[in-house]
Write an enzyme that holds these catalytic residues in place. Structure first.
Site, short mmCIF file in Angstrom:
data_model
loop_
_atom_site.label_atom_id
_atom_site.label_comp_id
_atom_site.label_asym_id
_atom_site.label_seq_id
_atom_site.Cartn_x
_atom_site.Cartn_y
_atom_site.Cartn_z
N GLU A 1 -3.35 5.84 -10.05
CA GLU A 1 -2.65 5.42 -10.87
C GLU A 1 -1.79 4.09 -10.20
O GLU A 1 -2.23 3.40 -8.93
CB GLU A 1 -1.54 6.95 -10.32
CG GLU A 1 -0.94 6.62 -9.26
CD GLU A 1 0.14 6.05 -8.68
OE1 GLU A 1 0.96 5.44 -9.26
OE2 GLU A 1 -0.07 6.15 -6.83
N PHE A 2 -0.90 3.56 -11.34
CA PHE A 2 -0.53 2.44 -10.58
C PHE A 2 0.93 2.37 -11.38
O PHE A 2 1.08 1.12 -12.02
CB PHE A 2 -1.24 1.23 -11.33
CG PHE A 2 -2.59 1.07 -10.90
CD1 PHE A 2 -2.83 0.56 -10.12
CD2 PHE A 2 -4.06 1.63 -11.82
CE1 PHE A 2 -4.54 0.77 -9.18
CE2 PHE A 2 -5.24 2.18 -10.84
CZ PHE A 2 -5.27 1.04 -9.68
N LEU A 3 1.53 3.14 -11.12
CA LEU A 3 2.47 3.36 -11.85
C LEU A 3 4.41 2.78 -10.47
O LEU A 3 4.38 3.16 -9.45
CB LEU A 3 3.50 5.25 -11.70
CG LEU A 3 2.28 5.97 -12.10
CD1 LEU A 3 2.50 7.39 -12.95
CD2 LEU A 3 2.45 4.88 -14.05
N ASN B 1 -3.01 -3.23 -4.20
CA ASN B 1 -1.33 -2.29 -3.85
C ASN B 1 -1.22 -2.99 -2.38
O ASN B 1 -0.58 -4.20 -2.51
CB ASN B 1 -1.59 -1.39 -2.75
CG ASN B 1 -0.77 0.13 -4.30
OD1 ASN B 1 -0.52 -0.28 -5.42
ND2 ASN B 1 -0.92 1.11 -4.50
N CYS C 1 4.05 3.72 -0.93
CA CYS C 1 2.94 3.62 -1.22
C CYS C 1 2.36 2.36 -1.04
O CYS C 1 1.11 2.45 0.28
CB CYS C 1 2.49 2.75 -3.27
SG CYS C 1 2.72 4.09 -4.45
N ALA D 1 12.08 -12.65 -2.07
CA ALA D 1 12.63 -12.56 -0.84
C ALA D 1 12.89 -11.29 -0.35
O ALA D 1 14.15 -11.19 -1.32
CB ALA D 1 13.01 -13.31 0.14
N GLY D 2 13.64 -10.56 0.57
CA GLY D 2 13.86 -9.46 0.67
C GLY D 2 13.98 -9.20 2.18
O GLY D 2 13.37 -9.57 3.25
#
EC number: 1.1.1.22
Length: 439
Positions: A151-153, A211, A263, A255-256
């Site tokens: 999955e790629f949710l 990911n 994931c 940025a954060g």
């Protein structure tokens, strides 16, 4: 088609609900009888936009049911999806496959001939062949197929992602299994969404590689942000200039305070361990993991500087504690590192998060919870924006500054600018990768 979904966690529930919306007959199975009872009552156990509406629609249409009875669910099934958790295993960093293998063993004794067993859980390369071996060993006479369908949710946009995917990845060993998966995803194929059919190992690797690459982009821009602060550049302008290059793109260049969630932390750790196990070290991924932890520590240092070197006796408002907006997921959220450091340093912490209290109350101790940003900021010495929920994007900064004891703003998501803060009356401002002022 008749589909069985084992696991009603984030991936299993969203996938099962959306498959039903395609028109398939779907039975979602879970051992947790309390969760099944809640689902039967129409209650969605996770916060995900649109999921409750789509679920109710398909329950009403009698395409979607919930049960604890796996043996009853698999009667007449065309495909059974395994969507159970694969958390990081304590001690060695590997993905814990015990739930996947337990499901495989139970299926071996429950399902009829002709079923395609599809692994939707995120699993290390080689797991689908272990699933096949486990089932075949437990029931040598069973005729079945194994396939991989990672999955790629994105949490907060999962229903949209399922219905409008960038691609669907399917790993198979035969045309028979490929046909079943194509039939399941036929509504997407008819609308020209790409379906990538490949071998089992490649499908498993695609998930981890994707990911890890996204986590690398986030970590890269966070390192650039630290350098921007030193040299006088603005990381938002740098990100914009980089993202205009079609080879780079602008997504995941914000940025954060570091990545979190269900994931990226788990999958980067697992990929690093897979590389070590196969004598092919994932040095970039290992560095990403290390730098991401350092980013969280750097954010805490920023807050400490704004508080004059000590949190003791300070009142600090925190806006957002989930790892991202539009979800109630707290897994590996930066807040789980930052908030305990504030409390441990002697601060009184006041939190507002639109969906975070349900999980956060059990994870963040010694804090108070408030219904809105203004309540969290009242009489505070510092206000910290940790999660960029939409309702935090257009605050009355002048009102907030006027209600604070000492109006200082740490905007760790760069929602506002130093000019915004200064005009509103804040005596100090710090963003990420930007020039601040005051102390």
């Amino acid at each position: 088609m008749r589909i069985v979904m084992i696991g009603t966690g984030y991936v299993g529930l969203v996938s099962g609900v959306c498959f039903a919306d395609f028109g398939h007959q779907v039975v979602c199975v879970d051992r947790d009888s309390a969760k099944i009872a809640r689902l039967d009552a129409g209650e969605v156990p996770i916060y995900e936009p649109e999921l409750d509406v789509v679920m109710a629609r398909n329950v009403d249409a009698r395409r979607l049911t919930f049960t604890t009875d796996l043996a009853g669910a698999v009667v007449g099934a065309d495909a059974v999806f395994i969507a159970v958790g694969t958390p990081t295993r304590r001690g060695d960093g590997h993905a814990d496959l015990s739930y996947v293998m337990a499901a495989a063993t139970e299926l071996a004794h429950a399902m009829p001939d002709g079923v395609v067993v599809v692994t939707k859980s995120t699993v290390p390369v080689g797991t689908n062949r272990k699933v096949q071996e486990t089932i075949a060993t437990a029931n040598p006479a069973l005729d079945f197929e194994v396939a991989s369908n990672p999955e790629f949710l994105r949490e907060g946009a999962a229903v949209k992602d399922f219905m409008h995917p960038d691609r669907v990845v399917v790993g198979v060993q035969s045309e028979r299994a490929a046909k079943v998966l194509r039939d399941i995803y036929r509504p997407l194929y008819l609308r020209d969404f790409p379906i990538v059919v490949t071998d089992l190992e490649s499908a498993e690797m695609i998930k981890y590689a994707a990911n890890a690459f996204l986590a690398t982009k986030i970590t890269f821009i966070n390192e650039i942000a630290a350098l921007c602060e030193r040299v006088g550049a603005d990381v938002k302008q740098v990100s914009r200039g980089m993202g205009m290059d079609g080879r780079i793109g602008n997504k995941f260049l914000h940025a954060g305070p570091g990545y979190g969630g269900s994931c990226f932390p788990k999958d980067t750790t697992a990929l690093a361990r897979i590389g070590q196990e196969h004598a092919s070290p994932m040095r970039i991924v290992e560095a990403v993991i290390e730098v991401n932890e350092a980013v969280k520590r750097r954010m805490t240092d920023k807050l400490l500087d704004l508080c004059g070197g000590s949190f003791a006796g300070r009142t600090i408002g925190v806006l957002g504690v989930t790892f991202k907006p539009d979800t109630d997921d707290m897994r590996a959220a930066p807040s789980l590192s930052i908030v305990p450091a504030l409390v441990g340093g002697g601060a009184k912490v006041q939190i507002c998060d639109p969906q975070g209290q349900r999980e956060g109350a059990a994870l963040l101790h010694g804090v108070s919870w408030h219904d809105d940003a203004y309540g969290a900021a009242e009489k505070a010495d510092l206000l910290v924006i940790l999660t960029e929920w939409n309702e935090f994007r257009a605050l009355d900064l002048s009102r907030i500054a006027g209600d604070m004891t000492t109006p200082r703003l740490a905007d760790l998501r760069n929602i506002y600018s130093a000019e915004d803060a200064r005009a509103a009356g804040f005596v100090a401002y710090e963003g990420v990768g930007r020039q601040g002022y005051g102390a």
